[in-house]
Design a protein around this motif. Sequence first.
Motif, short mmCIF file in Angstrom:
data_model
loop_
_atom_site.label_atom_id
_atom_site.label_comp_id
_atom_site.label_asym_id
_atom_site.label_seq_id
_atom_site.Cartn_x
_atom_site.Cartn_y
_atom_site.Cartn_z
N LEU A 145 0.96 -1.18 -0.03
CA LEU A 145 0.08 0.02 0.12
C LEU A 145 0.60 1.09 -0.06
CD1 LEU A 145 -2.73 -1.08 2.76
CD2 LEU A 145 -2.88 -1.21 0.08
N PHE A 146 2.20 1.19 -0.09
CA PHE A 146 3.10 2.05 -0.10
C PHE A 146 3.95 2.24 -1.24
CE2 PHE A 146 1.78 1.61 4.34
CZ PHE A 146 1.79 2.81 5.14
N LEU A 147 4.46 3.44 -1.64
CA LEU A 147 5.52 3.54 -2.58
C LEU A 147 6.89 3.63 -1.68
CD1 LEU A 147 4.76 6.06 -5.23
CD2 LEU A 147 5.04 3.51 -5.51
N PRO A 148 7.77 2.95 -2.14
CA PRO A 148 9.11 3.15 -1.39
C PRO A 148 9.69 4.49 -1.68
CG PRO A 148 9.29 1.51 -3.17
CD PRO A 148 8.07 2.11 -3.19
N GLY A 149 10.35 5.06 -0.41
CA GLY A 149 11.23 6.15 -0.57
C GLY A 149 12.59 5.82 -0.90
N PHE A 150 13.18 6.75 -2.04
CA PHE A 150 14.38 6.31 -2.49
C PHE A 150 15.17 7.61 -1.76
CE2 PHE A 150 11.78 4.72 -5.62
CZ PHE A 150 12.13 3.71 -5.93
N ARG A 151 16.66 6.97 -1.44
CA ARG A 151 17.69 7.78 -1.14
C ARG A 151 17.48 8.54 0.24
NH1 ARG A 151 21.02 10.11 -6.15
NH2 ARG A 151 21.00 8.32 -7.31
N GLY A 152 16.87 7.74 1.32
CA GLY A 152 16.26 8.28 2.52
C GLY A 152 15.15 9.02 2.60
N ALA A 153 14.18 9.10 1.51
CA ALA A 153 13.16 9.68 1.51
C ALA A 153 11.93 8.91 1.99
CB ALA A 153 12.40 10.14 0.02
N PRO A 154 11.23 9.55 2.81
CA PRO A 154 9.79 8.72 3.55
C PRO A 154 9.11 7.93 2.56
CG PRO A 154 9.45 10.93 3.63
CD PRO A 154 10.71 10.89 3.12
N THR A 155 8.59 6.72 2.99
CA THR A 155 7.43 6.16 2.16
C THR A 155 6.44 6.95 1.92
OG1 THR A 155 6.78 4.67 3.95
CG2 THR A 155 8.36 3.93 2.56
N GLU A 156 5.57 6.84 0.75
CA GLU A 156 4.19 7.55 0.55
C GLU A 156 3.33 6.44 0.42
OE1 GLU A 156 2.45 10.03 -3.31
OE2 GLU A 156 4.50 9.60 -3.24
N PHE A 157 1.92 6.68 1.05
CA PHE A 157 0.98 5.92 1.26
C PHE A 157 -0.03 6.23 -0.16
CE2 PHE A 157 -3.70 5.31 1.94
CZ PHE A 157 -3.41 3.87 2.33
N VAL A 158 0.03 5.04 -0.89
CA VAL A 158 -0.82 5.27 -2.15
C VAL A 158 -2.06 4.42 -2.21
CG1 VAL A 158 1.14 5.81 -3.68
CG2 VAL A 158 0.60 3.43 -3.23
N GLY A 159 -2.21 3.75 -1.12
CA GLY A 159 -3.43 2.82 -1.17
C GLY A 159 -3.52 1.53 -2.10
N LEU A 160 -4.70 1.38 -2.75
CA LEU A 160 -4.72 0.54 -3.68
C LEU A 160 -4.24 1.24 -5.17
CD1 LEU A 160 -8.30 -0.74 -2.88
CD2 LEU A 160 -6.13 -1.57 -2.24
N GLU A 161 -3.45 1.92 -5.30
CA GLU A 161 -2.87 2.46 -6.51
C GLU A 161 -1.96 1.41 -7.14
OE1 GLU A 161 -0.35 5.97 -8.22
OE2 GLU A 161 -1.53 6.58 -6.76
#
Length: 131
Positions: free
Chosen positions: A40-56
Motif C-alpha cells: 500500500l506504500f511507494l518506497p522512498g528512495f535515498r532516504g525519502a520517506p515512504t508514501e501511502f498510495v492505497g490501492l493504486e
Amino acid sequence: MSFTNHRKMQLYGALLLLPAAVLLTTFAYLPTVTTVINSLFLPGFRGAPTEFVGLENYQVLFDDPTFWKVARNNLIYAVGTIPTSIALALGMALFVNGKLRGRGVVRMAYFTPTILPMIAAANIWMFFYAP
C-alpha cells in the motif's frame, strides 16, 4: 472425565500446538501481512520517506497486460500439472500396493528420492558436530 482433568488435557494440547503455531505465524502469516501492508506504500528512495498510495499499486498491476499473461500461464500450468501429478501418484500407489513380485524393491525405488536428502543432511550435520 472430571472438569480439571479435561482442562489439563486442553492445556496439554495447546502446549503441543504452540511451537507449530509460533513457526507458522513467524514464517507464513507475518510475512504475508507485512507484504500486504507494504504493497500500500511507494518506497522512498535515498532516504525519502515512504508514501501511502492505497490501492493504486494494485490498479497499476491490474492494468498491466503482462500481469494478465503471467496469471493466465500460471493458471494453465496449475490446471495441467496438479491433476496429472495427483493421478500419477495415485496410480503409482495403487500399483505398488497390489500383488507384485519384488514389491519391496519397487517401494524402495519410489521412496529413495524422498529419504536421500534427509540422509545427506544428517551426514553433513554429523560432520559438523563430530568431525
